[in-house]
Design an enzyme around this catalytic site. Structure first.
Site, PDB file in Angstrom:
ATOM      1  N   HIS A 124       0.874  -1.184   0.000  1.00  0.00           N
ATOM      2  CA  HIS A 124       0.000   0.000   0.000  1.00  0.00           C
ATOM      3  C   HIS A 124       0.909   1.231   0.000  1.00  0.00           C
ATOM      4  O   HIS A 124       2.026   1.175   0.524  1.00  0.00           O
ATOM      5  CB  HIS A 124      -0.825  -0.055   1.290  1.00  0.00           C
ATOM      6  CG  HIS A 124      -1.893   0.973   1.413  1.00  0.00           C
ATOM      7  ND1 HIS A 124      -1.640   2.243   1.850  1.00  0.00           N
ATOM      8  CD2 HIS A 124      -3.222   0.910   1.170  1.00  0.00           C
ATOM      9  CE1 HIS A 124      -2.775   2.921   1.885  1.00  0.00           C
ATOM     10  NE2 HIS A 124      -3.748   2.137   1.473  1.00  0.00           N
ATOM     11  N   ASP A 201       2.863  -4.719   8.112  1.00  0.00           N
ATOM     12  CA  ASP A 201       1.653  -3.928   7.949  1.00  0.00           C
ATOM     13  C   ASP A 201       0.488  -4.913   8.036  1.00  0.00           C
ATOM     14  O   ASP A 201       0.246  -5.680   7.097  1.00  0.00           O
ATOM     15  CB  ASP A 201       1.711  -3.229   6.588  1.00  0.00           C
ATOM     16  CG  ASP A 201       0.404  -2.561   6.216  1.00  0.00           C
ATOM     17  OD1 ASP A 201      -0.599  -2.770   6.916  1.00  0.00           O
ATOM     18  OD2 ASP A 201       0.385  -1.835   5.203  1.00  0.00           O
ATOM     19  N   GLN A 204      -4.635  -5.340   6.837  1.00  0.00           N
ATOM     20  CA  GLN A 204      -5.626  -6.243   6.233  1.00  0.00           C
ATOM     21  C   GLN A 204      -5.513  -7.656   6.802  1.00  0.00           C
ATOM     22  O   GLN A 204      -6.065  -8.599   6.226  1.00  0.00           O
ATOM     23  CB  GLN A 204      -5.438  -6.288   4.710  1.00  0.00           C
ATOM     24  CG  GLN A 204      -5.603  -4.965   4.010  1.00  0.00           C
ATOM     25  CD  GLN A 204      -7.038  -4.436   4.019  1.00  0.00           C
ATOM     26  OE1 GLN A 204      -7.990  -5.150   4.341  1.00  0.00           O
ATOM     27  NE2 GLN A 204      -7.197  -3.170   3.678  1.00  0.00           N
ATOM     28  N   LYS A 227     -10.600  -0.783  10.432  1.00  0.00           N
ATOM     29  CA  LYS A 227     -10.713  -1.957   9.562  1.00  0.00           C
ATOM     30  C   LYS A 227     -11.020  -3.216  10.365  1.00  0.00           C
ATOM     31  O   LYS A 227     -11.120  -4.304   9.814  1.00  0.00           O
ATOM     32  CB  LYS A 227      -9.419  -2.145   8.764  1.00  0.00           C
ATOM     33  CG  LYS A 227      -9.174  -1.019   7.746  1.00  0.00           C
ATOM     34  CD  LYS A 227      -7.926  -1.286   6.947  1.00  0.00           C
ATOM     35  CE  LYS A 227      -7.387  -0.043   6.270  1.00  0.00           C
ATOM     36  NZ  LYS A 227      -8.080   0.286   5.022  1.00  0.00           N
ATOM     37  N   CYS A 365      -4.799   2.499  -3.674  1.00  0.00           N
ATOM     38  CA  CYS A 365      -3.592   3.026  -3.032  1.00  0.00           C
ATOM     39  C   CYS A 365      -2.415   2.072  -3.203  1.00  0.00           C
ATOM     40  O   CYS A 365      -1.590   1.918  -2.296  1.00  0.00           O
ATOM     41  CB  CYS A 365      -3.807   3.306  -1.545  1.00  0.00           C
ATOM     42  SG  CYS A 365      -4.973   4.614  -1.259  1.00  0.00           S
TER      43      CYS A 365
HETATM   44  N1  PMP Z   1      -1.832  -0.783   4.559  1.00  0.00           N
HETATM   45  C1  PMP Z   1      -2.771  -1.529   3.975  1.00  0.00           C
HETATM   46  C2  PMP Z   1      -2.423  -2.899   3.485  1.00  0.00           C
HETATM   47  C3  PMP Z   1      -4.063  -1.019   3.842  1.00  0.00           C
HETATM   48  O1  PMP Z   1      -5.003  -1.744   3.255  1.00  0.00           O
HETATM   49  C4  PMP Z   1      -4.353   0.277   4.335  1.00  0.00           C
HETATM   50  C5  PMP Z   1      -5.719   0.890   4.184  1.00  0.00           C
HETATM   51  N2  PMP Z   1      -6.327   0.700   2.958  1.00  0.00           N
HETATM   52  C6  PMP Z   1      -3.335   0.999   4.934  1.00  0.00           C
HETATM   53  C7  PMP Z   1      -2.088   0.441   5.033  1.00  0.00           C
HETATM   54  C8  PMP Z   1      -3.560   2.370   5.495  1.00  0.00           C
HETATM   55  O2  PMP Z   1      -4.442   2.307   6.560  1.00  0.00           O
HETATM   56  P1  PMP Z   1      -5.023   3.651   7.221  1.00  0.00           P
HETATM   57  O3  PMP Z   1      -5.569   4.447   6.074  1.00  0.00           O
HETATM   58  O4  PMP Z   1      -6.074   3.161   8.145  1.00  0.00           O
HETATM   59  O5  PMP Z   1      -3.898   4.333   7.899  1.00  0.00           O
END
Ligand code: PMP
Length: 407
Positions: A124, A201, A204, A227, A365
């Site tokens: 991401h 990270d 997910q 999430k 993203c």
């Molecule tokens: N890493 C991953 C794998 C994600 O899916 C996301 C959110 N889509 C993020 C980081 C960022 O998370 P946040 O916007 O809650 O900070």
């Protein structure tokens, strides 16, 4: 709950009863954010109607109650991820802030000119850009583990990449765009052979897979409350005590200090050293309600249920003419990303929305992934514990109608 009762689970989420454009809501955008169970909604109301007060400061009753509730939430996170110490749990805004904190603070401490940071091709943006920013500042190099056309990391390439210049490996546990579950145990073990710490990270992963930081022996783990059925604006950075102690603070301000004079400031102990300013007290306290909810159902029950649902959805989508699933790793979690010949993902998303079906379209993203597959983006249906087969049947019926109009 001994067995997974989907009807009971669905009843816990009031928003699932609403309609969108006159159709019952089919919510398949859980990778972006999850809906909240009634217990979480009630905890928000309870916080503001009963205990709202600033923490760690007042002598008065409410301040003590909110401080106790906040620290009880920290302990609940500790148990949830099985951290050794409660002070290894740092409250941040979310995954993004957690990664930025490590990139800046660990970066300042350890990542210098000509050093290397390893990430992967399926990150991401929030696990790319903070590292890129630090690398640009100091003249370090960002190295990227390649992946194949299924979305599986090339582990040989990774092991060859590790060397004495590597200062950290930062990898997603589960890809938000492809659903791949990465072999994190193997990734961590290989890095540790060279004493290189690993950040996972888990944005997910945390809502789908039971995570034990001690069993994984991971050095940093980050995830977001929103999430995992909790509030937005709250997330967790777990870090091993020894690393967090060594790292300089992230931001300066109240709470993170021991003593301040105009000449010098001494910093507070963990976890407060990294928690400057008034925290998201409500978010923290309510996160505990989300953890309680997940724990009561059980992550193993959730994973089994969601895996069956993913298989069912994969089968249905595979039968759609001209549709290609993007992300076909053997180990996958809860993500159905796809494209359809000759049709833009956005057009599909807009038409599905009119039928009450919420999916996400675009690059999620994760632009480098889309570049590798040479596509502008995908349609992504991402599953949560309250989705059922009927949701997926409706997705297929909706897709059929949408493609009829678009082709
Ligand atoms: N890493 C991953 C794998 C994600 O899916 C996301 C959110 N889509 C993020 C980081 C960022 O998370 P946040 O916007 O809650 O900070």
């Amino acid at each position: 709950m001994n067995s997974f009762d989907i009807n009971r689970v669905r009843n816990d989420f009031p928003i699932l009863a609403r309609e969108v454009y006159g159709n019952p809501l089919v919510y398949l955008d859980n990778g972006a954010t999850t809906q909240k169970p009634q217990s979480v909604i009630d905890a928000i109301i309870h916080y503001y109607s009963e205990i709202n007060s600033n923490v760690h400061r007042g002598v008065h009753h409410l301040s003590q109650v909110s401080t106790d509730a906040m620290e009880a939430a920290r302990e609940s996170v500790r148990q949830f991820i099985n951290a050794k110490h409660v002070h290894e749990v740092i409250f941040v805004k979310g995954t993004t802030e957690g990664i930025n904190l490590v990139a800046q603070c660990f970066g300042k401490l350890k990542i210098k000119k000509d050093d290397e940071v390893i990430i992967s091709a399926m990150e991401h943006h929030s696990n790319i850009v903070p590292w890129q920013m630090h690398c640009e500042q100091v003249g370090a190099k960002l190295r990227v583990i390649p992946m194949d056309e299924r979305g599986v990391l090339d582990m040989d390439a990774y092991k060859n990449m590790l060397n004495e210049k590597t200062k950290i490996v930062a990898i997603t546990y589960v890809s938000n765009a492809l659903g791949t579950i990465n072999p994190v145990e193997e990734i961590i073990a290989a890095a540790h052979q060279l004493d290189v710490p690993v950040l996972l990270d888990a944005a997910q992963a945390i809502q789908h897979i039971s995570v034990d930081v001690q069993a994984l022996n991971v050095d940093f783990l980050v995830f977001s409350g929103h999430k995992m059925y909790g509030p937005t604006g709250i997330g967790i950075l777990y870090g091993k005590e020894s690393l967090l102690n060594e790292m300089p603070p992230y931001q300066g301000g109240g709470e993170m200090i021991k003593e301040v004079t105009f000449e010098k400031t001494t910093y507070n102990d963990l976890p407060f050293k990294f928690e400057a300013g008034t925290p998201h007290i409500e978010g923290i306290i309510v996160l505990k309600a989300a953890i309680d909810y997940l724990t009561e159902i059980g992550l193993d029950n959730i994973k089994k249920y969601e895996d069956d649902l993913l298989d069912y959805g994969t089968g249905l989508l595979s039968a759609v003419n001209g549709l290609k699933i993007i992300g076909t790793a053997p180990e996958k979690s809860s993500v159905l990303s796809f494209i359809v010949d000759g049709v833009h993902p956005y057009d599909i998303g807009v038409l599905l929305d009119r039928m009450g079906i919420a999916v996400r379209t675009g690059h999620h993203c994760a632009e480098p992934i889309m570049n590798q597959f040479e596509i502008p983006g995908t349609v992504r249906a991402s599953l949560a514990l309250y989705n059922n087969k009927e949701d997926l049947d409706k997705l297929i019926a909706g897709l059929d109608r949408a493609l009829g109009m678009l082709r």
